[in-house]
Design a protein around this motif. Structure first.
Motif, short mmCIF file in Angstrom:
data_model
loop_
_atom_site.label_atom_id
_atom_site.label_comp_id
_atom_site.label_asym_id
_atom_site.label_seq_id
_atom_site.Cartn_x
_atom_site.Cartn_y
_atom_site.Cartn_z
N VAL A 12 0.85 -1.20 0.00
CA VAL A 12 0.00 0.00 0.00
C VAL A 12 0.88 1.25 0.00
CG1 VAL A 12 -1.70 1.32 1.31
CG2 VAL A 12 -1.94 -1.17 1.11
N ALA A 13 1.93 1.23 0.81
CA ALA A 13 2.86 2.36 0.87
C ALA A 13 3.57 2.57 -0.47
CB ALA A 13 3.88 2.16 1.99
N GLU A 14 3.87 1.47 -1.17
CA GLU A 14 4.52 1.57 -2.48
C GLU A 14 3.59 2.25 -3.48
OE1 GLU A 14 6.34 -1.39 -5.95
OE2 GLU A 14 5.82 -2.20 -3.97
N ALA A 15 2.31 1.88 -3.46
CA ALA A 15 1.35 2.54 -4.36
C ALA A 15 1.21 4.01 -3.99
CB ALA A 15 0.00 1.84 -4.27
N GLU A 16 1.19 4.31 -2.70
CA GLU A 16 1.08 5.70 -2.24
C GLU A 16 2.28 6.50 -2.72
OE1 GLU A 16 -0.02 8.10 1.85
OE2 GLU A 16 1.01 6.18 2.00
N ALA A 17 3.46 5.90 -2.66
CA ALA A 17 4.67 6.59 -3.14
C ALA A 17 4.59 6.84 -4.64
CB ALA A 17 5.91 5.76 -2.81
N GLY A 18 4.00 5.90 -5.38
CA GLY A 18 3.82 6.10 -6.82
C GLY A 18 2.90 7.27 -7.14
N VAL A 19 1.81 7.37 -6.37
CA VAL A 19 0.89 8.50 -6.54
C VAL A 19 1.58 9.81 -6.19
CG1 VAL A 19 -1.23 9.56 -5.67
CG2 VAL A 19 -1.18 7.11 -6.17
N ARG A 20 2.30 9.80 -5.08
CA ARG A 20 3.00 11.02 -4.64
C ARG A 20 4.04 11.44 -5.66
NH1 ARG A 20 2.49 15.26 -0.85
NH2 ARG A 20 4.55 16.22 -0.70
N SER A 21 4.71 10.47 -6.27
CA SER A 21 5.73 10.80 -7.28
C SER A 21 5.10 11.52 -8.47
CB SER A 21 6.42 9.51 -7.74
OG SER A 21 7.36 9.78 -8.77
N LEU A 22 3.93 11.06 -8.90
CA LEU A 22 3.24 11.74 -10.00
C LEU A 22 2.84 13.16 -9.61
CD1 LEU A 22 0.91 8.89 -11.32
CD2 LEU A 22 2.97 9.80 -12.42
N MET A 23 2.36 13.31 -8.39
CA MET A 23 1.94 14.63 -7.92
C MET A 23 3.13 15.58 -7.85
SD MET A 23 -1.41 14.68 -7.22
CE MET A 23 -1.77 15.79 -5.87
N GLU A 24 4.23 15.11 -7.27
CA GLU A 24 5.40 15.96 -7.13
C GLU A 24 6.05 16.24 -8.49
OE1 GLU A 24 8.13 14.37 -4.32
OE2 GLU A 24 6.80 14.74 -2.58
N GLY A 25 5.95 15.25 -9.40
CA GLY A 25 6.54 15.43 -10.72
C GLY A 25 5.92 16.59 -11.47
N LEU A 26 4.64 16.84 -11.28
CA LEU A 26 3.98 17.94 -11.97
C LEU A 26 3.98 19.21 -11.14
CD1 LEU A 26 2.31 18.68 -14.57
CD2 LEU A 26 0.32 18.47 -13.10
N HIS A 27 3.62 19.08 -9.86
CA HIS A 27 3.40 20.27 -9.03
C HIS A 27 4.63 20.70 -8.23
CE1 HIS A 27 -0.82 20.29 -9.94
NE2 HIS A 27 -1.02 19.09 -9.43
N GLY A 28 5.53 19.78 -7.95
CA GLY A 28 6.67 20.10 -7.10
C GLY A 28 6.35 19.89 -5.63
#
Length: 559
Positions: free
Chosen positions: A413-429
């Motif tokens: 679950v934490a791995e999926a959460e990190a994947g979502v966070r990576s996409l968010m940070e990749g666009l928004h910072g």
């Protein structure tokens, strides 16, 4: 089974493309529609899918394929294909990954062990991580306004049969908490009939499950008591294990319960008589209002939104050193309250209809979007509501509930959460995501009455994760509030008419300079641009829809 499918692929009529047209026995036709475009790729996908069906049958079908079993079979196959198709996988990959998914995930469904349970705060009750919610399988939303004695004839036999099947399926998989509300149309009445029937047939015993209902505050004690009595009559019970004040969303509700009206004392009367075993509240309100009810010490549990992708109506609100309901959950824990997560799948991001970006981030950890959202909720709350419309709707949440109790499950679950966070940070910072809600007032905090934090939150999700369908559905409510705003009335008078999703889509004046004065200087210009994105011109055009529209989770009956 393959011959049966091939025959139906050739002979069955093609339904309308609208997902709302899928009826309880039309999953096969919907699958046919997916494969009917005529391209080579679709033919290959159809062939791979037909080849897969015996394996689906092996895992999901019962020995006698009656209507319910066949519907369940198609529903599960359809959901599996839809989630994989959203990743734009080639048919061979789709076939391979599908079989792997069936082997690793759904063996739990075939040979179920009881849904894990957790102590519900200081109530002394061990409740299942999944609560069977009841907003999606009732006949109608209008039933609570109909006299009880006329209601039974208005409930269709197949709808009631489906509801009983959902309840029994949940119970047989270890779910021991069933939740409804006076405001859920025919839900209470149908559940009362179902429990009476199931107990009468020896399928259930009353002492083996917990029942929760909820009633909204009313203008007088007499009206509040009358609504409680209607609930008890509809449910055909002498007591409910959990009673909640429903929808404590507005600041005036504090006075309704603890001011001169004193509705709280009415609930305590029922508790003193043993009719209510435990008293809590549900809310779609702001974190500061919710925390006030939590801090009162008057409640044993709270039902709130606190999800993997946000906190629904509390999203975008900085509070207690965090965002949304995170600090409120911690405060409730410190007081020994049970914490019930409302709708982690639907209000938690419409994860039954995920964008390709969300699907990809979740599948990187081997999880479907529903499994990730439910797994995240199961890891941090005592229980979570799953609104079943059909038996197969329990599959992914049940898998998630087991997963977080197994070695390595929470890490996935934490791995999926990190994947979502990576996409968010990749666009928004990272800097933007860490500070974008600071200084934004909530819709009760200014005369503008705009849901500033919610609009920024929706923008973040839409741009980084492509969650167009979910964000547009949420925005529609703010748009409706804005259209209903009467400029001849004061802001507080207008707020009285708000429902469960408070706030406006845009200000009457459109001038935000003063209200944004506490926002970080480096964020102010960007927030002003975001508010323009949700301006009235956009409202008239509607939003962009980025998802592939696969929604087997339609309500039953469809509406």
């Amino acid at each position: 089974m393959t011959d049966f499918l091939q025959k139906n692929f050739k002979e069955a009529p093609i339904p309308s493309p609208s997902p709302e047209t899928i009826s309880k026995n039309q999953y096969a036709l919907k699958i046919l529609q997916i494969f009917s475009a005529g391209s080579a790729d679709d033919d290959e996908a159809a062939a791979a899918f037909i080849a897969l069906m015996p394996n689906v049958a092996k895992y999901f079908a019962t020995p006698s394929l009656d209507d319910l079993a066949l519907t369940t079979l198609y529903g599960r196959a359809y959901k599996l294909y839809a989630s994989l198709h959203s990743l734009s996988l080639s048919p061979p990959s789709c076939h391979s990954l599908s079989l792997s998914s069936l082997d690793s995930k759904y063996s739990l469904i075939l040979s179920p062990s009881p849904c894990p349970k957790r102590r519900f705060g200081s109530t002394g009750k061990d409740v299942s991580l999944i609560t069977c919610g009841s907003m999606r399988y009732q006949q109608s939303w209008k039933g609570s306004k109909v006299k009880t004695e006329t209601l039974e004839s208005d409930v269709e036999a197949d709808v009631q049969s489906n509801l009983e099947a959902c309840i029994l399926h949940a119970f047989r998989n270890g779910v021991n908490h069933f939740e409804t509300a006076r405001g859920y149309g025919t839900s209470e009445h149908q559940m009362g009939i179902a429990f009476k029937s199931l107990i009468g047939r020896g399928e259930l015993k009353r002492e083996h499950f917990y029942l929760q209902t909820k009633v909204n505050p009313k203008p007088t004690k007499e009206e509040f008591r009358a609504e409680i009595e209607k609930s008890l009559e509809a449910l055909q019970v002498d007591y409910v294990d959990f009673f909640a004040f429903h929808g404590l969303n507005k600041y005036r509700h504090w006075d309704d319960l603890f001011g001169p009206l004193d509705l709280y004392s009415v609930a305590m009367e029922y508790k003193a008589r043993g009719v209510f075993k435990h008293i809590g509240f549900s809310t779609h309100g702001t974190p500061d209002l919710t925390s006030r009810f939590v801090a009162s010490g008057k409640f044993e549990y709270v039902n709130l939104h606190h999800h993997a992708f946000g906190s629904y109506t509390a999203s975008g609100t900085s509070f207690g050193g965090g965002v949304g309901m995170s600090a409120v959950v911690e405060a409730a824990r410190e007081r020994g309250m049970g914490v019930f997560c409302i709708s982690p799948v639907d209000k938690g991001g419409a994860l039954h209809n995920p964008s390709p970006a969300v699907s990809g981030a979740c599948w990187s950890a081997g999880l479907g979007a529903v499994e990730y959202g439910a797994g995240w909720a199961a890891a941090v709350h005592d229980t979570m509501s799953v609104g079943m419309a059909r038996v197969e709707d329990m599959d992914e949440p049940l898998y998630a509930a087991h997963l977080v109790h197994r070695e390595g499950g929470q890490e996935r679950v934490a791995e999926a959460e990190a994947g979502v966070r990576s996409l968010m940070e990749g666009l928004h910072g990272k800097a933007w995501l860490d500070t974008c809600y600071e200084g934004l007032p909530h819709c009760f905090g200014t005369d503008h009455a705009v849901s500033f934090g919610m609009l920024v939150w929706l923008y973040n999700l839409r741009e980084a994760l492509g969650m167009g369908w979910f964000t547009e559905e949420r925005f529609k409510v703010f748009r409706g509030n804005r259209k209903g705003w009467d400029e001849a009335k004061s802001p507080d008078e207008n707020r009285v008419g708000w429902g469960y999703t408070p706030g406006l889509s845009s200000s009457v004046t459109g001038d935000y300079s003063e209200v944004l004065k506490d926002v970080r200087e480096e964020n102010r210009e960007r927030i002003e641009e975001i508010l323009k994105v949700w301006a009235p011109a956009r409202e008239e055009k509607g939003g962009r829809i980025d998802e592939i529209d696969f929604r087997p989770w339609v309500a039953y009956p469809e509406r």
